[in-house]
Design a protein around this motif. Structure first.
Motif, mmCIF file in Angstrom:
data_model
loop_
_atom_site.group_PDB
_atom_site.id
_atom_site.type_symbol
_atom_site.label_atom_id
_atom_site.label_comp_id
_atom_site.label_asym_id
_atom_site.label_seq_id
_atom_site.Cartn_x
_atom_site.Cartn_y
_atom_site.Cartn_z
ATOM 1 N N THR A 60 0.843 -1.188 0.000
ATOM 2 C CA THR A 60 0.000 0.000 0.000
ATOM 3 C C THR A 60 0.882 1.243 0.000
ATOM 4 O OG1 THR A 60 -1.686 -1.183 1.239
ATOM 5 C CG2 THR A 60 -1.804 1.203 1.313
ATOM 6 N N CYS A 61 0.558 2.171 -0.884
ATOM 7 C CA CYS A 61 1.293 3.439 -0.884
ATOM 8 C C CYS A 61 1.069 4.114 0.465
ATOM 9 C CB CYS A 61 0.803 4.333 -2.019
ATOM 10 S SG CYS A 61 1.457 6.013 -1.915
ATOM 11 N N GLN A 62 2.135 4.484 1.133
ATOM 12 C CA GLN A 62 2.011 5.035 2.483
ATOM 13 C C GLN A 62 1.656 6.525 2.485
ATOM 14 O OE1 GLN A 62 2.297 2.970 5.549
ATOM 15 N NE2 GLN A 62 1.640 1.793 3.753
ATOM 16 N N TYR A 63 1.428 7.068 1.303
ATOM 17 C CA TYR A 63 0.992 8.468 1.217
ATOM 18 C C TYR A 63 -0.483 8.583 0.842
ATOM 19 C CZ TYR A 63 5.913 9.444 1.727
ATOM 20 O OH TYR A 63 7.191 9.494 2.221
ATOM 21 N N CYS A 64 -0.924 7.823 -0.174
ATOM 22 C CA CYS A 64 -2.333 7.927 -0.568
ATOM 23 C C CYS A 64 -3.154 6.756 -0.023
ATOM 24 C CB CYS A 64 -2.474 8.019 -2.091
ATOM 25 S SG CYS A 64 -1.943 6.536 -2.969
ATOM 26 N N GLY A 65 -2.474 5.728 0.521
ATOM 27 C CA GLY A 65 -3.188 4.624 1.158
ATOM 28 C C GLY A 65 -3.766 3.603 0.195
ATOM 29 N N SER A 100 5.722 3.692 -1.886
ATOM 30 C CA SER A 100 5.075 4.881 -2.435
ATOM 31 C C SER A 100 4.710 4.606 -3.890
ATOM 32 C CB SER A 100 6.049 6.064 -2.342
ATOM 33 O OG SER A 100 5.582 7.133 -3.128
ATOM 34 N N CYS A 101 3.510 5.046 -4.299
ATOM 35 C CA CYS A 101 3.148 4.879 -5.707
ATOM 36 C C CYS A 101 3.869 5.952 -6.527
ATOM 37 C CB CYS A 101 1.633 4.959 -5.898
ATOM 38 S SG CYS A 101 0.933 6.589 -5.648
ATOM 39 N N VAL A 102 3.872 5.784 -7.819
ATOM 40 C CA VAL A 102 4.639 6.692 -8.674
ATOM 41 C C VAL A 102 4.114 8.133 -8.594
ATOM 42 C CG1 VAL A 102 5.371 7.155 -11.046
ATOM 43 C CG2 VAL A 102 5.405 4.813 -10.167
ATOM 44 N N PRO A 103 2.783 8.357 -8.698
ATOM 45 C CA PRO A 103 2.293 9.744 -8.591
ATOM 46 C C PRO A 103 2.670 10.413 -7.257
ATOM 47 C CG PRO A 103 0.577 8.326 -9.471
ATOM 48 C CD PRO A 103 1.694 7.427 -9.036
ATOM 49 N N CYS A 104 2.523 9.686 -6.143
ATOM 50 C CA CYS A 104 2.890 10.276 -4.838
ATOM 51 C C CYS A 104 4.384 10.556 -4.777
ATOM 52 C CB CYS A 104 2.472 9.361 -3.693
ATOM 53 S SG CYS A 104 0.678 9.332 -3.424
ATOM 54 N N ASN A 105 5.153 9.627 -5.344
ATOM 55 C CA ASN A 105 6.607 9.791 -5.364
ATOM 56 C C ASN A 105 7.009 11.052 -6.123
ATOM 57 O OD1 ASN A 105 9.568 8.220 -6.199
ATOM 58 N ND2 ASN A 105 8.688 8.022 -4.160
#
Ligand SMILES: [Zn+2]
Length: 198
Positions: free
Chosen positions: A100-105, A135-140
């Motif tokens: 799970t992306c730890q920024y957008c969940g 982290s997913c690519v957009p959040c990254n």
């Protein structure tokens, strides 16, 4: 066959390890473990090796005769969950963060996740359990070379060293034998996309 996988349970039938057939036979032979059949009956080495081998059974040749291959063994004396350290690895970070992306969940396949330094290395951030998250690519991209607070982002949860759980015993390559499934209810193994082996 001797190098293929056997699930090891503690005395409370909780999965604690994956070992090889070879090592499982050593445990059985030494009286440290008992083999489990598909009726959940347990067998010591003499009674297990005396079982007849039919066409549908996996077997190995031991001291001149065929012996059934156990796919699950239960430790006779060990009743704890190992307090083993979880190796700091890419795969285990995915396990800890449940992909799970730890920024957008949001959950993603491993191939679509980056490992992100929460405090960027350029600002002194370390490569450690406490400072690396999925982290997913957009959040990254959005975070760039910033700390979350500088980028106006928040972590879903504070990263830390995970406690050992059965998920960490498996690698993505570990085939799940059908005999294991009844004992893996503590693991959401479909979630991990682990390969079920007939
Ligand atoms: Zn994200």
């Amino acid at each position: 066959m001797l190098n293929s996988s056997v699930l090891v349970l503690n005395r409370g039938f909780f999965p604690v390890h994956v070992t090889s057939v070879r090592r499982a036979f050593c445990l059985l032979y030494a009286g440290l473990a008992r083999a489990i059949n598909d009726q959940y009956e347990t067998f010591d080495y003499p009674s297990w090796s005396a079982l007849s081998v039919s066409a549908g059974n996996e077997a190995v040749g031991l001291v001149g005769r065929a012996v059934r291959v156990p796919r699950v063994v239960v430790l006779v004396a060990y009743d704890r969950v190992p307090r083993r350290n979880v190796r700091f690895s890419r795969r285990n970070i995915f396990v800890r963060d449940r992909n799970t992306c730890q920024y957008c969940g949001r959950p993603f396949p491993s191939s679509e996740l980056n490992l992100d330094h929460v405090v960027p290395r350029s600002q002194g951030g370390k490569t450690s359990w406490e400072n690396i998250v999925c982290s997913c690519v957009p959040c990254n991209k959005k975070k760039g070379g910033h700390r979350p607070d500088q980028a106006g982002m928040r972590l879903v949860s504070a990263p830390g060293t995970p406690r050992w759980s059965p998920e960490y015993a498996f690698s993505l390559r570990t085939p799940i034998h059908k005999e294991w499934v009844p004992f893996l209810n503590v693991i959401d193994f479909t979630y991990w996309n682990l390969e079920l082996q007939d």
